[in-house]
Motif scaffolding. Structure first.
Motif, PDB file in Angstrom:
ATOM      1  N   UNK A   6       0.824  -1.210   0.000  1.00  0.00           N
ATOM      2  CA  UNK A   6       0.000   0.000   0.000  1.00  0.00           C
ATOM      3  C   UNK A   6       0.860   1.264   0.000  1.00  0.00           C
ATOM      4  N   UNK A   7       1.915   1.259   0.821  1.00  0.00           N
ATOM      5  CA  UNK A   7       2.804   2.430   0.871  1.00  0.00           C
ATOM      6  C   UNK A   7       3.511   2.653  -0.460  1.00  0.00           C
ATOM      7  N   UNK A   8       4.013   1.590  -1.042  1.00  0.00           N
ATOM      8  CA  UNK A   8       4.714   1.721  -2.319  1.00  0.00           C
ATOM      9  C   UNK A   8       3.768   2.108  -3.450  1.00  0.00           C
ATOM     10  N   UNK A   9       2.535   1.624  -3.390  1.00  0.00           N
ATOM     11  CA  UNK A   9       1.548   2.005  -4.401  1.00  0.00           C
ATOM     12  C   UNK A   9       1.243   3.494  -4.309  1.00  0.00           C
ATOM     13  N   UNK A  39       6.919  18.584 -13.945  1.00  0.00           N
ATOM     14  CA  UNK A  39       7.682  19.393 -12.990  1.00  0.00           C
ATOM     15  C   UNK A  39       8.818  18.562 -12.394  1.00  0.00           C
ATOM     16  N   UNK A  40       9.575  17.927 -13.265  1.00  0.00           N
ATOM     17  CA  UNK A  40      10.619  17.011 -12.825  1.00  0.00           C
ATOM     18  C   UNK A  40      11.814  17.751 -12.219  1.00  0.00           C
ATOM     19  N   UNK A  41      12.143  18.928 -12.737  1.00  0.00           N
ATOM     20  CA  UNK A  41      13.303  19.664 -12.227  1.00  0.00           C
ATOM     21  C   UNK A  41      13.111  20.072 -10.769  1.00  0.00           C
ATOM     22  N   UNK A  80       2.202   9.021  -6.495  1.00  0.00           N
ATOM     23  CA  UNK A  80       2.761  10.381  -6.368  1.00  0.00           C
ATOM     24  C   UNK A  80       3.808  10.638  -7.446  1.00  0.00           C
ATOM     25  N   UNK A  81       4.666   9.668  -7.671  1.00  0.00           N
ATOM     26  CA  UNK A  81       5.698   9.836  -8.693  1.00  0.00           C
ATOM     27  C   UNK A  81       5.092   9.927 -10.093  1.00  0.00           C
TER      28      UNK A  81
END
Length: 106
Positions: free
Chosen positions: A60-63, A77-79, A68-69
């Motif tokens: 669940x945390x990794x999902x 807005x990668x920079x 978010x990623x």
């Protein structure tokens, strides 16, 4: 002849009694063995269930982190994300930047 029959009957009773004790002992040993096996299996099941719950929490945390990623990638807005990551996770700073740390609060 009568004595021989009595001796054979007595031997038959003694061997019957001996086999009865062996049979009962075997049955009791089998029941004890099965009980120990069931208890051991139940213990393993409980242990694996707690392990499964911990792994499910990690999933669940990794999902959530993955979502978010993905949002960051979609927004383009990668920079700013990379800069934030470098500052917060790796304690990087710009060459002309000074950082002050409060060491009086131990």
């Amino acid at each position: 002849m009568a004595k021989a029959k009595k001796v054979k009957k007595k031997e038959a009773r003694e061997s019957h009694w001996f086999f009865r004790i062996i049979t009962r002992t075997g049955i009791v040993a089998a029941i004890v063995g099965c009980t120990v096996s069931v208890i051991s299996i139940q213990s393993n099941i409980a242990e694996k269930e707690t392990e499964l719950a911990q792994i499910q929490k990690q999933i669940d945390n990794l999902t959530a982190e993955n979502e978010d990623l993905e949002q960051i990638l979609k927004s383009g807005d990668m920079d700013s994300y990379m800069e934030q990551l470098a500052r917060e996770e790796y304690n990087y700073a710009y060459p002309d930047e000074y950082r002050y740390y409060d060491t009086s609060r131990n």
